[in-house]
Write an enzyme that holds these catalytic residues in place. Structure first.
Site, PDB file in Angstrom:
ATOM      1  N   ASN A 111       0.856  -1.188   0.000  1.00  0.00           N
ATOM      2  CA  ASN A 111       0.000   0.000   0.000  1.00  0.00           C
ATOM      3  C   ASN A 111       0.890   1.235   0.000  1.00  0.00           C
ATOM      4  O   ASN A 111       1.998   1.208   0.521  1.00  0.00           O
ATOM      5  CB  ASN A 111      -0.876   0.015   1.262  1.00  0.00           C
ATOM      6  CG  ASN A 111      -1.780   1.247   1.342  1.00  0.00           C
ATOM      7  OD1 ASN A 111      -2.350   1.673   0.326  1.00  0.00           O
ATOM      8  ND2 ASN A 111      -1.920   1.821   2.527  1.00  0.00           N
ATOM      9  N   HIS A 113       0.669   5.139   1.426  1.00  0.00           N
ATOM     10  CA  HIS A 113      -0.133   5.934   2.350  1.00  0.00           C
ATOM     11  C   HIS A 113       0.461   7.337   2.447  1.00  0.00           C
ATOM     12  O   HIS A 113       1.670   7.480   2.593  1.00  0.00           O
ATOM     13  CB  HIS A 113      -0.153   5.261   3.727  1.00  0.00           C
ATOM     14  CG  HIS A 113      -1.008   5.992   4.702  1.00  0.00           C
ATOM     15  ND1 HIS A 113      -2.387   5.914   4.678  1.00  0.00           N
ATOM     16  CD2 HIS A 113      -0.695   6.838   5.710  1.00  0.00           C
ATOM     17  CE1 HIS A 113      -2.880   6.675   5.638  1.00  0.00           C
ATOM     18  NE2 HIS A 113      -1.876   7.245   6.277  1.00  0.00           N
ATOM     19  N   SER A 140       4.512   6.908   2.614  1.00  0.00           N
ATOM     20  CA  SER A 140       5.100   5.629   3.009  1.00  0.00           C
ATOM     21  C   SER A 140       4.564   4.506   2.137  1.00  0.00           C
ATOM     22  O   SER A 140       3.359   4.445   1.874  1.00  0.00           O
ATOM     23  CB  SER A 140       4.722   5.287   4.460  1.00  0.00           C
ATOM     24  OG  SER A 140       4.978   6.356   5.345  1.00  0.00           O
ATOM     25  N   ASP A 149      -2.868   0.313   7.996  1.00  0.00           N
ATOM     26  CA  ASP A 149      -1.719   1.203   7.816  1.00  0.00           C
ATOM     27  C   ASP A 149      -0.602   0.903   8.809  1.00  0.00           C
ATOM     28  O   ASP A 149       0.227   1.779   9.101  1.00  0.00           O
ATOM     29  CB  ASP A 149      -2.139   2.683   7.906  1.00  0.00           C
ATOM     30  CG  ASP A 149      -3.069   3.083   6.776  1.00  0.00           C
ATOM     31  OD1 ASP A 149      -2.923   2.539   5.672  1.00  0.00           O
ATOM     32  OD2 ASP A 149      -3.953   3.928   7.005  1.00  0.00           O
TER      33      ASP A 149
HETATM   34  N1  NHR Z   1      -6.751  -3.076   4.790  1.00  0.00           N
HETATM   35  C1  NHR Z   1      -5.994  -3.634   5.737  1.00  0.00           C
HETATM   36  N2  NHR Z   1      -6.447  -4.744   6.329  1.00  0.00           N
HETATM   37  N3  NHR Z   1      -4.812  -3.118   6.136  1.00  0.00           N
HETATM   38  C2  NHR Z   1      -4.374  -1.989   5.557  1.00  0.00           C
HETATM   39  O1  NHR Z   1      -3.215  -1.490   5.958  1.00  0.00           O
HETATM   40  C3  NHR Z   1      -5.137  -1.345   4.554  1.00  0.00           C
HETATM   41  C4  NHR Z   1      -6.350  -1.941   4.190  1.00  0.00           C
HETATM   42  C5  NHR Z   1      -7.164  -1.355   3.227  1.00  0.00           C
HETATM   43  C6  NHR Z   1      -6.796  -0.151   2.649  1.00  0.00           C
HETATM   44  C7  NHR Z   1      -5.301   1.800   2.472  1.00  0.00           C
HETATM   45  C8  NHR Z   1      -5.532   2.822   3.601  1.00  0.00           C
HETATM   46  C9  NHR Z   1      -4.681   4.063   3.450  1.00  0.00           C
HETATM   47  O2  NHR Z   1      -3.591   4.014   2.894  1.00  0.00           O
HETATM   48  C10 NHR Z   1      -5.609   0.458   3.021  1.00  0.00           C
HETATM   49  C11 NHR Z   1      -4.761  -0.134   3.953  1.00  0.00           C
HETATM   50  C12 NHR Z   1      -9.290   3.220   3.439  1.00  0.00           C
HETATM   51  C13 NHR Z   1      -9.606   3.549   4.751  1.00  0.00           C
HETATM   52  C14 NHR Z   1     -11.034   3.771   5.175  1.00  0.00           C
HETATM   53  O3  NHR Z   1     -11.303   4.201   6.288  1.00  0.00           O
HETATM   54  C15 NHR Z   1      -8.567   3.658   5.662  1.00  0.00           C
HETATM   55  C16 NHR Z   1      -7.269   3.415   5.258  1.00  0.00           C
HETATM   56  C17 NHR Z   1      -6.965   3.067   3.945  1.00  0.00           C
HETATM   57  C18 NHR Z   1      -7.979   2.981   3.036  1.00  0.00           C
HETATM   58  N4  NHR Z   1     -12.028   3.444   4.295  1.00  0.00           N
HETATM   59  C19 NHR Z   1     -13.458   3.549   4.573  1.00  0.00           C
HETATM   60  C20 NHR Z   1     -14.037   2.131   4.841  1.00  0.00           C
HETATM   61  O4  NHR Z   1     -15.054   2.083   5.552  1.00  0.00           O
HETATM   62  C21 NHR Z   1     -14.217   4.096   3.384  1.00  0.00           C
HETATM   63  C22 NHR Z   1     -13.797   5.492   3.050  1.00  0.00           C
HETATM   64  C23 NHR Z   1     -14.306   5.926   1.673  1.00  0.00           C
HETATM   65  O5  NHR Z   1     -14.936   5.140   0.955  1.00  0.00           O
HETATM   66  O6  NHR Z   1     -14.012   7.085   1.327  1.00  0.00           O
HETATM   67  O7  NHR Z   1     -13.519   1.146   4.305  1.00  0.00           O
HETATM   68  O8  NHR Z   1      -5.063   5.145   3.959  1.00  0.00           O
HETATM   69  C1  GAR Z   2      -2.721   8.872  -2.873  1.00  0.00           C
HETATM   70  O1  GAR Z   2      -2.313  10.070  -2.268  1.00  0.00           O
HETATM   71  C2  GAR Z   2      -2.622   7.736  -1.887  1.00  0.00           C
HETATM   72  O2  GAR Z   2      -1.522   7.842  -1.041  1.00  0.00           O
HETATM   73  C3  GAR Z   2      -3.891   7.917  -1.144  1.00  0.00           C
HETATM   74  O3  GAR Z   2      -4.849   8.250  -2.121  1.00  0.00           O
HETATM   75  C4  GAR Z   2      -4.203   8.942  -3.179  1.00  0.00           C
HETATM   76  C5  GAR Z   2      -4.549   8.283  -4.480  1.00  0.00           C
HETATM   77  O4  GAR Z   2      -4.090   9.059  -5.562  1.00  0.00           O
HETATM   78  N1  GAR Z   2      -4.298   6.729  -0.460  1.00  0.00           N
HETATM   79  C6  GAR Z   2      -5.127   6.781   0.551  1.00  0.00           C
HETATM   80  O5  GAR Z   2      -5.479   7.819   1.064  1.00  0.00           O
HETATM   81  C7  GAR Z   2      -5.597   5.434   1.029  1.00  0.00           C
HETATM   82  N2  GAR Z   2      -6.559   5.636   2.034  1.00  0.00           N
HETATM   83  P1  GAR Z   2      -4.111   8.470  -7.028  1.00  0.00           P
HETATM   84  O6  GAR Z   2      -5.481   7.834  -7.251  1.00  0.00           O
HETATM   85  O7  GAR Z   2      -3.917   9.660  -7.916  1.00  0.00           O
HETATM   86  O8  GAR Z   2      -3.000   7.477  -7.159  1.00  0.00           O
END
Ligand code: NHR
Ligand code: GAR
Length: 217
Positions: A111, A113, A140, A149
């Site tokens: 991922n 982040h 990261s 994360d």
């Molecule tokens: N899943 C796991 N198990 N572990 C991780 O480290 C993950 C993951 C899924 C996604 C990306 C993450 C980020 O980089 C990621 C890492 C979505 C949310 C979230 O709260 C949080 C972190 C990340 C991605 N999503 C909401 C949900 O209910 C929906 C938000 C929306 O649709 O806008 O899933 O930040």
């Molecule tokens: C990126 O900044 C990535 O780090 C972030 O979403 C953006 C996607 O940009 N990820 C998250 O926030 C996961 N929760 P992109 O669609 O242009 O690659």
């Protein structure tokens, strides 16, 4: 995987600028990275158009059509595995993934982040860094584990926060760094240099520092 192609499957929800950076890097001479497919959970994800423009297979799996996270994740795993990827990467994928999903791709799921993890897990990272008065911010790449994360770090890019920065201006500069470090991490994996060990991420068989490989601007 020395000298072999590494098939990379990209999951995304939005613009796909990180996908674009990876496609561009995969087109450089000698690259062992092949983007074998792109899956989005939203029909309006612009990343799907970027993939099509590059001749990459796409699929849409809309999470709203499923009764619960487990059902969506099960269907997503089946769809992904149909592409037979060596590596799966989240590139702006906005759905939290279940333990079963994460365990299925253990050691081959990355991922990116937009923060200097372990700071600011979850969402709205740029505003949170500003609100905290941080002088540095960044992004990261990490192996995905069940802890959101929280998986082992591979590489981080650090940028200074400038006076007058807004969440938008920070996001723009962090994005530029994402486009450098994500293709780098994927290249390492494709070349067989990066793997997940029992204690964390290994590069060339040696443990990476807890912060991952640090790139400081
Ligand atoms: N899943 C796991 N198990 N572990 C991780 O480290 C993950 C993951 C899924 C996604 C990306 C993450 C980020 O980089 C990621 C890492 C979505 C949310 C979230 O709260 C949080 C972190 C990340 C991605 N999503 C909401 C949900 O209910 C929906 C938000 C929306 O649709 O806008 O899933 O930040
Ligand atoms: C990126 O900044 C990535 O780090 C972030 O979403 C953006 C996607 O940009 N990820 C998250 O926030 C996961 N929760 P992109 O669609 O242009 O690659």
């Amino acid at each position: 995987m020395p000298n072999a192609l590494c098939n990379v499957l990209v999951l995304l929800s939005g613009s796909g600028s990180n996908l674009q950076a990876l496609i561009d890097s995969s087109h450089t001479e000698g690259s062992q990275v092949r983007v074998c497919g792109v899956i989005a959970n939203r029909a309006d994800a612009y990343g799907l158009q970027r993939a099509e423009a590059a001749g990459i297979a796409t699929a849409l799996l809309d999470h709203t059509g499923f009764d619960g996270r487990e059902a969506f994740d099960t269907a997503l795993m089946a769809l992904i595995d149909g592409f037979r990827p060596d590596l799966v990467i989240l590139a702006g994928f906005m759905r939290i993934l279940s333990g079963d999903f994460v365990r299925h791709y253990q050691g081959r799921l990355l991922n990116i982040h937009p923060s200097l993890l372990p700071l600011y897990k979850g969402l709205h990272t740029h505003q949170r860094a500003l609100d905290a008065g941080d002088t540095e911010h960044g992004c990261s790449v990490h192996f995905v584990t069940e802890e959101l994360d929280g998986g082992p770090l591979v590489v981080q890019a650090v940028i200074p926060v400038e006076p007058g920065d807004t969440a938008q201006s920070l996001a723009q500069r962090v994005h530029h760094q994402e486009h450098q470090i994500y293709p780098l991490a994927v290249r390492w994996f494709a070349e067989g240099r990066l793997r997940l060990g029992d204690q964390g991420a290994l590069l060339d068989g040696l443990p990476l520092p807890a912060s991952g490989h640090l790139i400081r601007l």
